[in-house]
Each structure stands twice: as structure tokens, then as C-alpha cells.
Scaffold this active site. Structure first.
Site, short mmCIF file in Angstrom:
data_model
loop_
_atom_site.label_atom_id
_atom_site.label_comp_id
_atom_site.label_asym_id
_atom_site.label_seq_id
_atom_site.Cartn_x
_atom_site.Cartn_y
_atom_site.Cartn_z
CE1 TYR A 109 -80.01 -51.85 32.69
CE2 TYR A 109 -81.73 -53.61 33.07
CZ TYR A 109 -80.48 -53.12 33.14
OH TYR A 109 -79.44 -53.71 34.03
CG ASN A 386 -86.02 -53.56 34.88
OD1 ASN A 386 -86.96 -52.90 34.86
ND2 ASN A 386 -84.99 -53.10 34.92
CE LYS A 458 -76.56 -90.04 81.06
NZ LYS A 458 -77.12 -88.78 81.57
#
Length: 718
Positions: A109, A386, A458
Site C-alpha cells: 500500500y 501505515n 468591577k
């Protein structure tokens, strides 16, 4: 006990270890479990030490996330990459095997076949096939001009990917020449970074699209670009020349293109960078939780070892032990204990959850981050392409190690843990700035004289809500959004890099939150210092006035009101100083009201003596208040001025605490200011200093200094 999983790299196993000393571990669970022994803090210390080493030597199976982080982040610091010469033979053997099998007509492959769903096609033109692979995978989009930067993978992540890919290919299962690995190493060592697209990979079959751009640079594709050490864009020719790669562009041999692109290096490389920071931020969250307990006058028993021992979770036990260490002997804890003893009903019996259950909350997150770290560390040392070339068995094995599920899963889990840490931090910060919950600190942590013209943190609280909201959104998983790809061949895929990218975003937001919270904690420390000095001044002044006005009658005789002083001072002890100090003698503020109530109560208890003007306590009230109004505001301002000039009557308690190194770093080394509405400097300007230092890793040393005397264990139960 050492474990061995019974695998080798397909070549000679030269470790020489006595197998009698090893326990067979064919499924690798023993190795995985052994990697999690010891404390998380010790592991972080090892990571930091490794991060700072000048050389990263690649051998194939020993790479760590800290080494990846070092190479990714320190491209201008001289950290160099070296390849193990011992790996050369194995790499060559697999490369030679591919060429031999091609010559023999073996069908493999990606060597003689097409790719993916079209692998039924065949060719004998092995080199041309690799060239076509790189061409069709160059499918990314960069945009032009300013857009290009938004669509380009950060250079740090590209460097991480290059390092991880070299490490994988060194193991000799991939069929690629050693010279190509040397060329990529030269690019790293000369700070030359290929331009990779930010998007376009599903991390199965590996990170094909982005990795193809590294291959494109190596093969001299005309669309390939790189960035040099000065930030200048380079052509492939310029990149090769600057890196000193000789012999021209590479003509890929059979399998070499596939070896370069068919792997998980981009996702795992970025994951390594993310986890290095996440581990440090987790320790910072533990220490800041302890500092939060200090400035909130919390009760330290929430860290008692028995509580956590009975819960069994190691992350929780360690988080509690670290907080216990910070709080043990803390001057704030000692002072708070006296307050709790003086008036146990002044606050709830137990602290709120953001303080009291912080070890239980942080513990699982630390366990997740640590587990993810080990999972990614296994991935960056894996062979993940692979087919795999098994020289020892003379065969190519077709499988699916390119599936990056460990990356996607670990990054999703890490992001959820980061979001949980941020949620705790937001809850703690919200308590810290709220005068209904913060045990006497001013609303918004306002540090100025006039609270009507000083709104402190704040804006920071609003920003924290924004950060936390975005962080909670990012906690949503990526891996459940898989789409079937590549003609349904890649019908399940990991989305590893996407998840890594989102986790990187989450880490950045957690750094914003950590920065804001840390500066807020330093402000709270300074306010406690101011509180202590002002309270001492008020007590001394009330005592002086009481002695002058209440001790003697008009004829020099002892007056019944002399017994009021103790109760008047108790009023000062019990009233929160910032509830009245901006106008201490105001009749609408609690100090004067409570002092008057105390005197009236004594007068009511004075009985018939109140009928006599010379012994009446009630008759003394006006004189006491007038004297106090004349003296107290001046004394308060004098005390403020002394503290602001660096000459307070009472030193800052933080210097007696184990958390002092962090405070010192923020205030002295970074030069951040105590914030007030009277000054021009905004909170954001101070946050920038801390965030920049945090992003550069400069906070690591003061953080670890807070814990340098910890022995790695909880205090004994006694």
C-alpha cells in the site's frame, strides 16, 4: 518493578537488561500505571527541568512533552535537536527494504497502490506516486495578506510537529532515508519553519494535509513557503540554503511521501505544548486556592488529611496536601483563627464550596490532565503511520496506527478539566470582589479613599464572566462531531488536531483568568495589610479618646464611663474597617453607630448615677464623639500616607507566608501596582504584565518556590 511489553523496533534490542528483573507486561498496562506513580508536583518539576535543557536528543521512544514544548516555544534560545546515530541503521534497513520489495514486484500500500478508497489502482512509478501524493494533499487554504496569518498553523505548533514526526520515523518502521530526517532537524536548528495550514486535517489517516506542506518544502514545491529566524518568508531554495541542507531538493523514493504525511505529529505536537502549560496551570490553581483561603480568612481544616484520605482519590489528596502546606503556619491563618474565636457567629460555621471543596474539585482535573499527559507522551513515541515495515519478518503490515483517537480523547478530556479549573477560579474571584462574601474586604477590591470614585475590579469581574463563559463553551467535545471522509474510507476519524487547537484556546483563556485572579489576590493581600494598619489606628485613637474623655469626671474623680473602653474597642474589632473608613465618623456608618450604642447601653446600666450630671455616662457621649471626629480622620489619613510611602506601622503579613514568592514576583519583579481610582493606571495594564510573564513561563520559578519545602506528603494526622 520494571515492566517489559515484549516488543522491539524490529532491529537488535540492545538494552541489555536482565529479563529476570522485569515483569512481563504484554498489554502495556503495567507501564502505563507505573508512569503515574509519584506526585504530580514532582512530575511537573521534572518537566520544567527537562524543558530547560539545551539539547533534545531524539532516539525514537524517549521523547517527552516538555522536550516538545521546549523546541516549539524556544526557537530563539539555542535549544538544539540531535539525532541518535544508533537509529541510523534501523532507518536505513526499512528504507532499503522498501526499495528491495519494489524491485521484486511486491505489492504494498502506498508504494505500488493508490491511496485510501482508491488503493485498488496500481503503478510501478513509485517516485511519481509519492510526488502526486504531496501534490493532492496540498489542499490547505492560507488566504492572502493579513488573512494568511489567521489561517496558518502557529509556527510553534509546526516546530512541535516536525520534532514529533522525526521521532516517529527514527524508529525504523517507516521506509524513509535518514538524510530526510537530518534535513528536517537542520530546519529546526536553524529556526526555519514551513508554513502549514491551520485547518484541513481530521487526524486519521494522520495529519495528512498539514504534514504534506513539510514534504512540499523538502521536495521544493513552488507553492511551499517557510519562515526564517527573523520572520521573513522564505522560498524552498532560500530555506535549504539558510539551513545548510546540501544536495538540492529531495526526490522522494517509494513510501517516503507516505512516511512523512501519514502520522499524528501535528495533533500530538500541539497537544504536548498544551499539556505542558496545563500541568503548570493546575499547580498554580492549587496554590492560588490556598492564597484565596488566606485572604478570605478561611478555616484551614478543609485541608485536613483524614478528610481526603477517606475519599481515596490521589489528585484530591495531593491538592489538599499542597494547600495544607501553604496554609500551615500562615500568618493570615493565625490571625483568622483569633477572629473566629473572638466571634464565632460573625460568619458561617463553614466556608463556601469554592474554598472548602477546592481540593475535591481540583483533584479529578489534575488526574485527568496527568493521564492525558501520559497518553500523549505514549503517542509522540509511537509509530503511527501505515503500512509498517517489519524488517525482521520481511513484511509490510497494513493497519491503522494513524488513527489519532488518543489525541482527540485526551484533548477533549483535558479541555473539560481546564474548563472546570476556570469555573472554580471564577467562583473564587466572584467571592473575592463581593463585600457580602469576602469577610471585610471592600466591594470590587477598591483600594482608594473614596469608594464612590473607585470601582476597582468591577471591569475585571465582567471580563472574568466573559472568559469563563467562553471556556465553558470550549469544554464541549470535538470528537463527537466526526464526519465520514475520503469516499467513506475514513468513515471514523479522531479530529485530534481540531481538539488540540480548541484545547490550546482553552489554555489561553485559563491563563487570562489565572492572571486576573492572581492580580486580584495580590490586591486583596495589600488590602488586608491596609486593613490591619487602619484598624490599629482606629483602635489606638478610640482608646486615646476614651481615656481622655471617659476616665475622669469634671473634678478629676474617676468616672463610671471609664469601664466603657473595653467594649468600645470590641466594636472596632468586630466592625469591618472598609465599611466605614472612607468617612469614619459619619453618623450613617456602622462605627459611630455602634460606638454610640455601646455608650448608651452602659448609660442604661448606670442606674441612678445617670441622674447626677457628674456621674452620667450619657452626658459624656457628645464629648466623646466630638473628640473622636476631631482626631480620627487625621489619624486615618496619616496611617494611609505612611503605608503608601513604604513606612507602615505594621508590616505586610504576606512576608511570613509560604505564598510570598508569588506575591513578590507579581509586585516587585513585574512591578504591578496596588490599584486605586486615584491613580491613572488601569487594571488591564497590570494584567498585561502578569499575562506576558505567564506566557513566557516566568511564573514557574516563584510558583515552585512556594512549594520547595513541601516533602510530598500531607501533615500527619494527630
Amino acid at each position: 518493578m520494571a515492566y517489559v511489553n515484549g516488543t522491539t523496533n524490529g532491529h537488535a534490542n540492545g538494552n541489555g537488561l536482565d529479563l529476570c528483573m522485569k515483569k512481563e507486561d504484554p498489554l502495556n498496562w503495567g507501564v502505563a500505571a507505573e508512569a503515574l506513580t509519584g506526585s504530580h508536583l514532582d512530575e511537573v518539576k521534572r518537566m520544567v527541568a527537562e524543558y530547560r535543557k539545551p539539547v533534545v536528543k531524539l532516539e525514537g521512544e524517549t521523547l517527552t512533552i516538555s522536550q516538545v514544548a521546549a523546541i516549539s516555544a524556544r526557537d530563539d534560545s539555542g535549544v538544539k535537536v540531535e539525532l541518535s546515530e544508533e537509529a541510523r541503521a534501523g532507518v536505513k534497513a526499512s528504507s532499503d527494504w522498501v526499495m528491495d520489495s519494489m524491485n521484486k514486484g511486491t505489492d504494498s500500500y502506498g508504494v505500488t497502490t493508490g491511496f485510501g478508497a482508491t488503493s485498488h489502482r496500481r503503478t510501478k512509478q513509485g517516485g511519481a506516486l509519492q510526488k502526486e501524493l504531496i501534490r493532492f494533499l496540498n489542499a490547505g487554504i492560507f488566504g492572502s495578506g493579513a488573512e494568511a496569518g489567521n489561517n496558518t498553523l502557529p509556527h510553534s505548533a509546526t516546530r512541535a510537529a516536525m520534532l514529533v514526526r522525526i521521532n516517529t520515523l527514527l524508529q525504523g518502521y517507516s521506509g524513509i532515508r535518514f538524510e530526510i530526517l537530518e534535513a528536517i532537524t537542520k530546519f529546526l536548528n536553524h529556526n526555519i519553519t514551513p508554513c502549514l495550514p491551520l485547518r484541513g486535517t481530521i487526524t486519521a489517516s494522520g495529519d495528512l494535509v498539514p504534514l504534506s506542506y513539510i514534504a512540499g518544502l523538502l521536495t521544493g514545491r513552488p507553492n511551499s513557503k517557510a519562515v526564517g529566524p527573523t520572520g521573513v518568508t522564505l522560498s524552498p531554495e532560500e530555506a535549504f540554503k539558510l539551513a545548510g541542507v546540501e544536495g538540492g531538493f529531495f526526490e522522494l523514493q517509494p513510501k517516503e511521501g507516505l512516511a512523512l504525511v501519514n502520522g499524528t505529529a501535528v495533533g500530538s505536537g500541539m497537544a504536548s505544548m498544551v499539556l505542558f502549560e496545563a500541568n503548570i496551570l493546575a499547580v498554580l490553581a492549587e496554590v492560588m486556592s490556598a492564597i484565596f483561603a488566606e485572604v478570605m480568612q478561611g478555616k484551614p481544616e478543609f485541608t485536613d488529611h483524614l478528610t481526603h484520605k477517606l475519599k481515596h482519590h490521589p489528585g484530591q489528596i495531593e491538592a489538599a496536601a499542597i494547600m495544607e502546606h501553604i496554609l500551615d503556619g500562615s500568618a493570615y491563618v493565625k490571625a483568622a483563627q483569633k477572629l473566629h474565636e473572638m466571634d464565632p457567629l460573625q460568619k458561617p460555621k463553614q466556608d463556601r464550596y469554592a474554598l472548602r471543596t477546592s481540593p475535591q474539585w481540583l483533584g479529578p482535573q489534575i488526574e485527568v490532565i496527568r493521564s492525558s499527559t501520559k497518553m500523549i507522551e505514549r503517542e509522540i513515541n509511537s509509530v503511527n503511520d501505515n503500512p509498517l515495515i517489519d524488517v525482521s519478518r520481511n513484511k509490510a503490515i497494513h493497519g491503522g496506527n494513524f488513527q489519532g483517537s488518543p489525541i482527540g480523547v485526551s484533548m477533549d478530556n483535558t479541555r473539560l478539566a481546564i474548563a472546570a479549573i476556570g469555573k472554580l477560579m471564577f467562583a473564587q474571584f466572584s467571592e473575592l470582589v463581593n463585600d457580602f462574601y469576602n469577610n471585610g474586604l471592600p466591594s470590587n477590591l477598591s483600594g482608594g479613599r473614596n469608594p464612590s470614585l473607585d470601582y476597582g475590579f468591577k471591569g475585571a469581574e465582567i471580563a472574568m464572566a466573559s472568559y469563563c463563559s467562553e471556556l465553558q463553551f470550549l469544554a464541549n467535545p470535538v470528537t463527537n462531531h466526526v464526519q465520514s471522509a475520503e469516499q467513506h474510507n475514513q468513515d471514523v476519524n479522531s479530529l485530534g488536531l481540531i481538539s488540540s487547537r480548541k484545547t490550546s484556546e482553552a489554555v489561553e483563556i485559563l491563563k487570562l483568568m489565572s492572571t486576573t485572579f492572581l492580580v486580584g489576590l495580590c490586591q486583596a493581600i495589600d488590602l488586608r495589610h491596609l486593613e490591619e494598619n487602619l484598624k490599629s489606628t482606629v483602635k489606638n485613637t478610640v482608646s486615646q479618646v476614651a481615656k481622655r474623655v471617659l476616665t475622669m469626671g469634671v473634678n478629676g474623680e474617676l468616672h463610671p464611663s471609664r469601664f466603657c473602653e473595653k467594649d468600645l474597642l470590641r466594636v472596632v474589632d468586630r466592625e469591618y474597617i472598609f465599611a466605614y473608613i472612607d468617612d469614619p465618623c459619619s453618623a450613617t456608618y456602622p462605627l459611630m453607630q455602634k460606638l454610640r450604642e455601646t455608650l448608651v447601653e452602659h448609660a442604661l446600666n448606670n442606674g441612678d448615677k445617670e441622674r447626677n450630671l457628674s456621674t452620667s455616662i450619657f452626658q459624656k457621649i457628645a464629648a466623646f464623639e466630638d473628640e473622636l471626629k476631631a482626631l480620627l480622620p487625621k489619624e486615618v489619613e496619616t496611617a494611609r500616607a505612611a503605608l503608601e510611602s513604604g513606612n507602615p506601622a505594621i508590616p505586610n503579613r504576606i512576608k511570613e507566608c509560604r505564598s510570598y514568592p508569588l506575591y513578590k514576583f507579581v509586585r516587585e519583579e513585574l512591578g504591578t501596582e496596588y490599584l486605586t481610582g486615584e491613580k491613572v493606571r488601569s487594571p488591564g495594564e497590570e494584567f498585561e504584565k502578569v499575562f506576558t510573564a505567564m506566557s513566557k513561563g516566568e511564573i514557574i520559578d516563584p510558583l515552585l518556590e512556594c512549594l520547595e519545602s513541601w516533602n510530598g506528603a500531607p501533615l500527619p494526622i494527630c
